[in-house]
Design a protein around this motif. Sequence first.
Motif, PDB file in Angstrom:
ATOM      1  N   GLN A  95       0.819  -1.215   0.000  1.00 17.16           N
ATOM      2  CA  GLN A  95       0.000   0.000   0.000  1.00 17.16           C
ATOM      3  C   GLN A  95       0.848   1.258   0.000  1.00 17.16           C
ATOM      4  O   GLN A  95       0.374   2.327  -0.330  1.00 17.16           O
ATOM      5  CB  GLN A  95      -0.912   0.011   1.216  1.00 17.16           C
ATOM      6  N   LEU A  96       2.114   1.112   0.414  1.00 17.05           N
ATOM      7  CA  LEU A  96       2.983   2.279   0.466  1.00 17.05           C
ATOM      8  C   LEU A  96       3.746   2.424  -0.843  1.00 17.05           C
ATOM      9  O   LEU A  96       3.797   1.504  -1.652  1.00 17.05           O
ATOM     10  CB  LEU A  96       3.968   2.152   1.619  1.00 17.05           C
ATOM     11  N   GLY A  97       4.371   3.586  -1.014  1.00 18.13           N
ATOM     12  CA  GLY A  97       5.215   3.798  -2.180  1.00 18.13           C
ATOM     13  C   GLY A  97       6.542   3.089  -2.009  1.00 18.13           C
ATOM     14  O   GLY A  97       6.888   2.660  -0.899  1.00 18.13           O
ATOM     15  N   ARG A 134       7.353   7.109  -5.853  1.00 19.72           N
ATOM     16  CA  ARG A 134       6.183   7.597  -5.105  1.00 19.72           C
ATOM     17  C   ARG A 134       4.945   6.727  -5.333  1.00 19.72           C
ATOM     18  O   ARG A 134       3.985   6.780  -4.588  1.00 19.72           O
ATOM     19  CB  ARG A 134       5.814   9.037  -5.494  1.00 19.72           C
ATOM     20  N   LYS A 135       4.984   5.982  -6.417  1.00 15.31           N
ATOM     21  CA  LYS A 135       3.841   5.126  -6.748  1.00 15.31           C
ATOM     22  C   LYS A 135       3.639   4.036  -5.708  1.00 15.31           C
ATOM     23  O   LYS A 135       4.613   3.522  -5.159  1.00 15.31           O
ATOM     24  CB  LYS A 135       4.148   4.437  -8.079  1.00 15.31           C
ATOM     25  N   ALA A 136       2.389   3.658  -5.463  1.00 13.73           N
ATOM     26  CA  ALA A 136       2.144   2.553  -4.536  1.00 13.73           C
ATOM     27  C   ALA A 136       2.684   1.267  -5.143  1.00 13.73           C
ATOM     28  O   ALA A 136       2.566   1.040  -6.346  1.00 13.73           O
ATOM     29  CB  ALA A 136       0.655   2.420  -4.252  1.00 13.73           C
ATOM     30  N   LYS A 138       1.681  -1.662  -5.094  1.00 15.86           N
ATOM     31  CA  LYS A 138       0.721  -2.580  -5.726  1.00 15.86           C
ATOM     32  C   LYS A 138       0.538  -2.266  -7.210  1.00 15.86           C
ATOM     33  O   LYS A 138       0.032  -3.101  -7.955  1.00 15.86           O
ATOM     34  CB  LYS A 138      -0.611  -2.594  -4.989  1.00 15.86           C
TER      35      LYS A 138
ATOM     36  N   ALA B  44       0.567   6.539   7.166  1.00 16.98           N
ATOM     37  CA  ALA B  44       0.834   6.640   5.727  1.00 16.98           C
ATOM     38  C   ALA B  44      -0.203   5.848   4.929  1.00 16.98           C
ATOM     39  O   ALA B  44      -0.611   6.262   3.840  1.00 16.98           O
ATOM     40  CB  ALA B  44       2.242   6.144   5.419  1.00 16.98           C
ATOM     41  N   HIS B  45      -0.639   4.713   5.472  1.00 14.71           N
ATOM     42  CA  HIS B  45      -1.707   3.958   4.807  1.00 14.71           C
ATOM     43  C   HIS B  45      -2.955   4.826   4.679  1.00 14.71           C
ATOM     44  O   HIS B  45      -3.611   4.849   3.646  1.00 14.71           O
ATOM     45  CB  HIS B  45      -2.069   2.707   5.614  1.00 14.71           C
ATOM     46  N   ARG B  48      -2.753   7.412   2.048  1.00 17.49           N
ATOM     47  CA  ARG B  48      -2.867   6.884   0.685  1.00 17.49           C
ATOM     48  C   ARG B  48      -4.278   6.442   0.353  1.00 17.49           C
ATOM     49  O   ARG B  48      -4.595   6.212  -0.808  1.00 17.49           O
ATOM     50  CB  ARG B  48      -1.914   5.704   0.503  1.00 17.49           C
ATOM     51  N   GLN B  49      -5.096   6.241   1.405  1.00 18.93           N
ATOM     52  CA  GLN B  49      -6.452   5.750   1.150  1.00 18.93           C
ATOM     53  C   GLN B  49      -7.489   6.581   1.884  1.00 18.93           C
ATOM     54  O   GLN B  49      -8.201   6.072   2.755  1.00 18.93           O
ATOM     55  CB  GLN B  49      -6.561   4.304   1.607  1.00 18.93           C
TER      56      GLN B  49
END
Lengths: 330, 285
Positions: A95-97, A134-136, A138, B44-45, B48-49
Amino acid sequence: MAGNVTDAIVLDGVHKRYGEKRALDGLDLTVGAGTVHAVLGPNGAGKTTAVRIMSTLLRPDAGRVTVAGLDVRERASDVRRRIGLLGQHAAVDEQLGGRQNLEMFGRLYHLGARRAGSRADELLERFGLADTGRKAVKQYSGGMRRRLDLAASLITEPDVLFLDEPTTGLDPRGRAEVWGAVRSLVGGGTTVLLTTQYLEEADQLADRISLIDDGRAAAEGTSDQLKALVGGDRIDVVLRDASRLAEAAALLGSPGSLLDPDRRLISAPAPDRMAALTGAVRALQEAGIEAEDIAVRRPTLDEVFLSLTGRPGGGEPVGEQAVRETKAAA
Amino acid sequence: MSATTTAIPGQGGPGQGALGREGGAARLTWALADSWTMTRRELAHWARQPVAVLVNLAFPVMLLLMFTYLVGGGRGVQGDPTEFLVPGMLALTMAFGLESTMLAVTQDLNKGVIDRFRSLPMVPGAVLVGRSAADMLQSTAALAVMAGVGYAVGWRWHNGAAAALGAVGLLLLLRFAMLWVGIQLAMVAGRPELVSAVQILVWPVGFLSNVFATPATMPGWLGAVVEWNPMSATATAVRELFGNPGGATGSWAAEHAQLLAVLWPVAIIAVFFPLTVRKFARLSR
Ligand SMILES: Nc1ncnc2c1ncn2[C@@H]1O[C@H](COP(=O)(O)OP(=O)(O)O)[C@@H](O)[C@H]1O
Ligand SMILES: [Mg+2]
């Protein structure tokens, strides 16, 4: 086996059971410092179990394991400071970059916030992930994810790096990327232990190879030494007409040929690749036997296994592999 | 660098190389630093969501509005049904937090990233501390939002700030207890399918409480079960502290709700906290 100062990894009679299943049954292994060592074995041989034990994730039931000179049971946290681990499955936070992942792991290695950040940037750059940092995760491709995983296992430039089937499930391009990354480590002094199901991969990357089967070491040596055990390269000939298999096999001459009537296939030892190929083409032509396909290839893991254990390993069947390599060559 | 070198390149702060030997102070420093790193991971999760975060906050609010206006919860209560319902829904939200904890831990365990954490020289418990900190923060935010919506639909507290803070404390205590139950369930069950099972099973447990209705309106045996539900103890205690109608039943459990609202969670924590810590340490078996 006392293990000497220049051995980065020593396993001595390691046992591990899951219930009734003996995953490791007296595994011995010695890996010299600064070398790349492949542990080659079919699915279920115990590769992952061995790697998890060496990287402190799992406790052995019996036996002694030292990594970088430290006992993994008694000095687990010191061992963790010296190793990097690329597990069989991606061990990053999807879920993180990419950068967030590396920075987080850097902090957990106690690099401090600033150094963790700059180290993350260095590694992204080195593994060609700077643009996508920076992209996740996934949204990454399989190869990118594997490279990030590899970067994460190199945060502190470990003394010993474990790679558990680093390329399984990757397409050829992803595989090449990972191979390139592993090669770039060689010479930096890092000891690399990688597991694989492919002789080809061990061949490409490793100084020495240990063959394991049923939780035990079946053979150990350089790739040439191991292949010599099955008589080196093989030539595969597929005929148009199965009824002429025996006749053609006699023409190819060498003892140790295998016949597979279902696939109209003869597989014979080819000590000299070119001589075997030209010889086969000429002999078949002269006898008027039509061949559908002829290919020279390396012995497969299956064949090495067959010759060492007397039973098939988990590798690919001879015919399929030959067909694949022929296609790849075309 | 050979395999026998002791130095680690790129090292930063103190504690490197000899954490174990440097004693308590350094250990504690790193325990805090690692816990903070793991908490930041959860934050941070969220960053991002944002949509998922909003949905999680909106769900209990939706339940509250649904039970207030559509289902007509709080029937048979002497007093304002809304004032009865809101504290109950707060307790329910805290108890159901179990699901989100279980879901998050299950996902981590199935994702391999937990292996990475365990292969790092970090303080192992930091993974659990990060989880707790994030869940408690989320739940505090949920309480604030629900209290705001409750206020908008007519709920009030009547006994002053100190009692109200006490009520919030009891609610968060229940949440904290459920946190360890959630982590333990995730480690025992370990599979995403079982999270869905728990997400369904919490509902009957929720209805077998005094959150939506007073046990006074239930058959005797059912009322007894309901009153001994830990969620009921917290709901009743919180109603008392806010000065909301409690649907008094005169039973021992109802009379001693504040005591039970402390004892239940403490007992749950006393059982599940050590179990969880032990289970976590034994992931290496
Ligand atoms: N957690 C587990 N529980 C039970 N059996 C297991 C477990 N992990 C591995 N095994 C079994 O142990 C053997 C070795 O597994 P593994 O080390 O994963 O092999 P490899 O990595 O070489 O494929 C296999 O037979 C596998 O089924
Ligand atoms: Mg494996």
